[in-house]
Design an enzyme around this catalytic site. Structure first.
Site, short mmCIF file in Angstrom:
data_model
loop_
_atom_site.label_atom_id
_atom_site.label_comp_id
_atom_site.label_asym_id
_atom_site.label_seq_id
_atom_site.Cartn_x
_atom_site.Cartn_y
_atom_site.Cartn_z
N SER A 1 0.87 -1.18 0.00
CA SER A 1 0.00 0.00 0.00
C SER A 1 0.90 1.23 0.00
O SER A 1 2.02 1.18 0.53
CB SER A 1 -0.87 0.02 1.26
OG SER A 1 -1.52 1.28 1.37
N TYR B 1 -2.33 -0.71 10.29
CA TYR B 1 -2.36 -0.98 8.85
C TYR B 1 -1.01 -0.60 8.21
O TYR B 1 -0.41 -1.39 7.48
CB TYR B 1 -3.50 -0.22 8.20
CG TYR B 1 -3.65 -0.49 6.72
CD1 TYR B 1 -4.37 -1.60 6.28
CD2 TYR B 1 -3.09 0.35 5.77
CE1 TYR B 1 -4.51 -1.87 4.92
CE2 TYR B 1 -3.22 0.09 4.41
CZ TYR B 1 -3.94 -1.02 3.99
OH TYR B 1 -4.07 -1.28 2.64
P1 NAD Z 1 -11.56 -5.91 0.17
O1 NAD Z 1 -11.95 -5.84 1.60
O2 NAD Z 1 -12.51 -5.44 -0.86
O3 NAD Z 1 -11.15 -7.42 -0.18
C1 NAD Z 1 -10.30 -8.14 0.67
C2 NAD Z 1 -10.63 -9.60 0.57
O4 NAD Z 1 -9.77 -10.31 1.49
C3 NAD Z 1 -12.08 -9.92 1.00
O5 NAD Z 1 -12.71 -10.79 0.08
C4 NAD Z 1 -11.92 -10.57 2.36
O6 NAD Z 1 -12.95 -11.51 2.67
C5 NAD Z 1 -10.55 -11.23 2.23
N1 NAD Z 1 -9.92 -11.47 3.54
C6 NAD Z 1 -9.88 -10.63 4.61
N2 NAD Z 1 -9.26 -11.23 5.63
C7 NAD Z 1 -8.89 -12.46 5.21
C8 NAD Z 1 -8.21 -13.55 5.81
N3 NAD Z 1 -7.80 -13.51 7.09
N4 NAD Z 1 -7.98 -14.66 5.08
C9 NAD Z 1 -8.41 -14.74 3.80
N5 NAD Z 1 -9.08 -13.75 3.17
C10 NAD Z 1 -9.31 -12.63 3.87
O7 NAD Z 1 -10.17 -5.14 0.08
P2 NAD Z 1 -9.41 -4.51 -1.19
O8 NAD Z 1 -9.60 -3.06 -1.13
O9 NAD Z 1 -9.75 -5.26 -2.41
O10 NAD Z 1 -7.90 -4.81 -0.78
C11 NAD Z 1 -7.15 -5.90 -1.29
C12 NAD Z 1 -5.69 -5.72 -0.90
O11 NAD Z 1 -5.20 -4.49 -1.45
C13 NAD Z 1 -5.49 -5.63 0.61
O12 NAD Z 1 -4.27 -6.25 0.95
C14 NAD Z 1 -5.42 -4.12 0.85
O13 NAD Z 1 -4.71 -3.79 2.00
C15 NAD Z 1 -4.70 -3.67 -0.43
N6 NAD Z 1 -4.91 -2.25 -0.74
C16 NAD Z 1 -6.16 -1.79 -1.09
C17 NAD Z 1 -6.32 -0.43 -1.40
C18 NAD Z 1 -7.65 0.15 -1.81
O14 NAD Z 1 -7.74 1.41 -1.96
N7 NAD Z 1 -8.69 -0.62 -2.04
C19 NAD Z 1 -5.22 0.43 -1.31
C20 NAD Z 1 -3.99 -0.07 -0.95
C21 NAD Z 1 -3.85 -1.42 -0.66
#
Ligand code: NAD
Length: 258
Positions: A143, A156
């Site tokens: 991130s 985080y």
């Molecule tokens: P999201 O919440 O939409 O999806 C995350 C998925 O991970 C969900 O389906 C959830 O059920 C699953 N999950 C959560 N805990 C889990 C566990 N213990 N074991 C297995 N699965 C698990 O989130 P997102 O926004 O799609 O984020 C995906 C990745 O990208 C994450 O690592 C997040 O930190 C990173 N990220 C997202 C953003 C953003 O703006 N969306 C920005 C930077 C980084």
């Protein structure tokens, strides 16, 4: 050769919703077989129906922070699809805001580290034998918050800082057989990529879009595109790196005007 032995195998954690769902979909469309591993069974089952026509896709429920469950996940992926060529460590607690430092309890802090960082370690550890054998690669989701912060995001940010460090450490340990890279997304809108029961129509102001040098906020497909490139032979000389995909936002100098 049967389909299951001729097509490369990708394991996408957190692959049932958000960015992970877009990554799973993009890989399937490029001819990969995909194991969608997610803690959310409802979202996983939905994905299987949604992606069925795209190619060979399997769902397995897992908590990536649980060693026994991760071991079982790797075993099952081998049995159902074959040896793993690509591991995408995407699962994470994606809400960065955990409240004021003085109120942040140890359980919450530990859970962020367990899922976001230890999960990457466990999946990489147990997939390593496959990845060495297939000369595969790992892609970790970091991130921009690994290097920049708003208030009240300690757990985080720390977890994602760990992911970036773990990425170069794994790249050195697993090279030359396995390439390991990280993608650090900026602000990616995932509302339309959630399971049916929690999907929402996002609303963003002009200002939300315009503060990005590219003129818009990010989409899950922006990250999936980078995954496809990093997983391909085009990126064969690339390992240990962190790719920021944030529409240029973290490159913008911010001065308050009088
Ligand atoms: P999201 O919440 O939409 O999806 C995350 C998925 O991970 C969900 O389906 C959830 O059920 C699953 N999950 C959560 N805990 C889990 C566990 N213990 N074991 C297995 N699965 C698990 O989130 P997102 O926004 O799609 O984020 C995906 C990745 O990208 C994450 O690592 C997040 O930190 C990173 N990220 C997202 C953003 C953003 O703006 N969306 C920005 C930077 C980084």
């Amino acid at each position: 050769m049967s389909e299951s032995t001729s097509r490369p195998v990708a394991l996408v954690t957190g692959g049932a919703q958000g960015i992970g769902r877009a990554i799973s979909s993009a890989l399937l469309q490029q001819g990969w077989q995909v194991m969608v591993a997610d803690i959310d069974g409802e979202a996983g089952t939905e994905c299987i129906h949604l992606f069925d026509s795209l190619g060979k896709v399997v769902f397995h429920p897992v908590d990536v922070s649980r060693e026994d469950q991760v071991k079982e996940l790797i075993k099952l992926t081998n049995e159902k699809l074959g040896p793993i060529n690509l591991l995408v460590n995407n699962a994470g607690l994606a809400n960065p805001y955990t409240g004021a430092l003085e109120d942040l309890d140890l359980t919450t802090w530990q859970r962020y580290l367990d899922v976001n960082l230890t999960g990457v370690f466990l999946c990489s550890k147990y997939a390593a034998a496959d990845l060495r054998a297939t000369k595969g690669s790992i892609i970790n989701l970091g991130s921009t918050r690994a290097t920049q912060s708003e208030p009240d995001t300690e757990a985080y940010s720390a977890s994602k800082g760990g992911v970036i460090s773990l990425t170069h450490s794994l790249a050195i340990s697993l090279g030359p057989d396995v390439r390991v890279n990280a993608i650090s997304p900026g602000w990616i809108e995932v509302g339309e990529w959630q399971k049916n029961s929690s999907r929402y129509q996002p609303f963003h102001s002009d200002e939300d879009h315009e503060q990005h040098p590219v003129g818009r906020m990010g989409k899950p497909d922006d990250i999936a595109g980078m995954v496809l490139w990093l997983a391909s032979d085009l990126a064969g000389f690339v390992t240990g790196q962190n790719f920021v995909v944030d529409g240029g936002m973290s490159r913008k100098m911010v001065y308050k005007e009088d």
